[in-house]
Design an enzyme around this catalytic site. Structure first.
Site, PDB file in Angstrom:
ATOM      1  N   ILE A  26       0.839  -1.198   0.000  1.00 26.21           N
ATOM      2  CA  ILE A  26       0.000   0.000   0.000  1.00 26.21           C
ATOM      3  C   ILE A  26       0.872   1.245   0.000  1.00 26.21           C
ATOM      4  O   ILE A  26       1.974   1.248   0.544  1.00 26.21           O
ATOM      5  CB  ILE A  26      -0.968  -0.028   1.220  1.00 26.21           C
ATOM      6  CG1 ILE A  26      -2.103   0.971   1.058  1.00 26.21           C
ATOM      7  CG2 ILE A  26      -0.214   0.144   2.537  1.00 26.21           C
ATOM      8  CD1 ILE A  26      -3.271   0.745   2.023  1.00 26.21           C
ATOM      9  N   CYS A  27       0.378   2.289  -0.647  1.00 27.37           N
ATOM     10  CA  CYS A  27       0.995   3.617  -0.588  1.00 27.37           C
ATOM     11  C   CYS A  27      -0.142   4.620  -0.444  1.00 27.37           C
ATOM     12  O   CYS A  27      -1.198   4.285   0.080  1.00 27.37           O
ATOM     13  CB  CYS A  27       1.885   3.879  -1.808  1.00 27.37           C
ATOM     14  SG  CYS A  27       0.994   4.000  -3.371  1.00 27.37           S
ATOM     15  N   ARG A  28       0.026   5.835  -0.902  1.00 22.85           N
ATOM     16  CA  ARG A  28      -1.043   6.822  -0.752  1.00 22.85           C
ATOM     17  C   ARG A  28      -2.196   6.548  -1.710  1.00 22.85           C
ATOM     18  O   ARG A  28      -3.351   6.543  -1.310  1.00 22.85           O
ATOM     19  CB  ARG A  28      -0.500   8.238  -0.960  1.00 22.85           C
ATOM     20  CG  ARG A  28      -1.571   9.302  -0.748  1.00 22.85           C
ATOM     21  CD  ARG A  28      -1.033  10.703  -0.812  1.00 22.85           C
ATOM     22  NE  ARG A  28      -0.144  10.857  -1.945  1.00 22.85           N
ATOM     23  CZ  ARG A  28       0.738  11.834  -2.065  1.00 22.85           C
ATOM     24  NH1 ARG A  28       0.840  12.743  -1.127  1.00 22.85           N
ATOM     25  NH2 ARG A  28       1.512  11.915  -3.122  1.00 22.85           N
TER      26      ARG A  28
END
Length: 112
Positions: free
Chosen positions: A63-65
């Site tokens: 996951i990232c932004r």
């Protein structure tokens, strides 16, 4: 269909298993603002040097932004023999789904 047989597998935030290995590849300031409580933090910029910290015997949910950096990490992991899936919509989708978040400052968590 096995999602890990796709060229760039992905899952919705609601499909990340509670006991899944959630890897957050955002930068330190983003992590400190707010993250999933059980996520492991390795910024994308450090991932090459720290890849050995990621278990090779588990499915990895990255996951990232918003999903762009995590997609890069997923491609690299899967090309190197791991089983990784991108978390669609990243932390924006996580927050919008009302899933738990914590901050490193102790204040109200948010997606930076």
């Amino acid at each position: 269909m096995n999602l890990f047989n796709n060229p760039l597998p992905s899952v919705a935030v609601a499909e990340v298993p509670g006991d899944g290995y959630l890897l957050d590849v955002r930068e330190n300031d983003e992590w400190h603002a707010g993250h999933a409580p059980d996520a492991v933090h390795i910024p994308l910029s450090e991932l090459n040097a720290r890849a050995g910290e990621v278990p090779g015997d588990r499915d990895i949910y990255v996951i990232c932004r918003s999903g762009a950096r995590s997609a890069q990490a997923v491609a690299a992991f899967n090309n190197s023999g791991w089983k990784a899936a991108n978390v669609d919509g990243g932390m924006h989708a996580w927050e919008a789904a009302g899933l738990p978040m914590v901050s490193e400052s102790g204040g109200d968590p948010y997606v930076a």
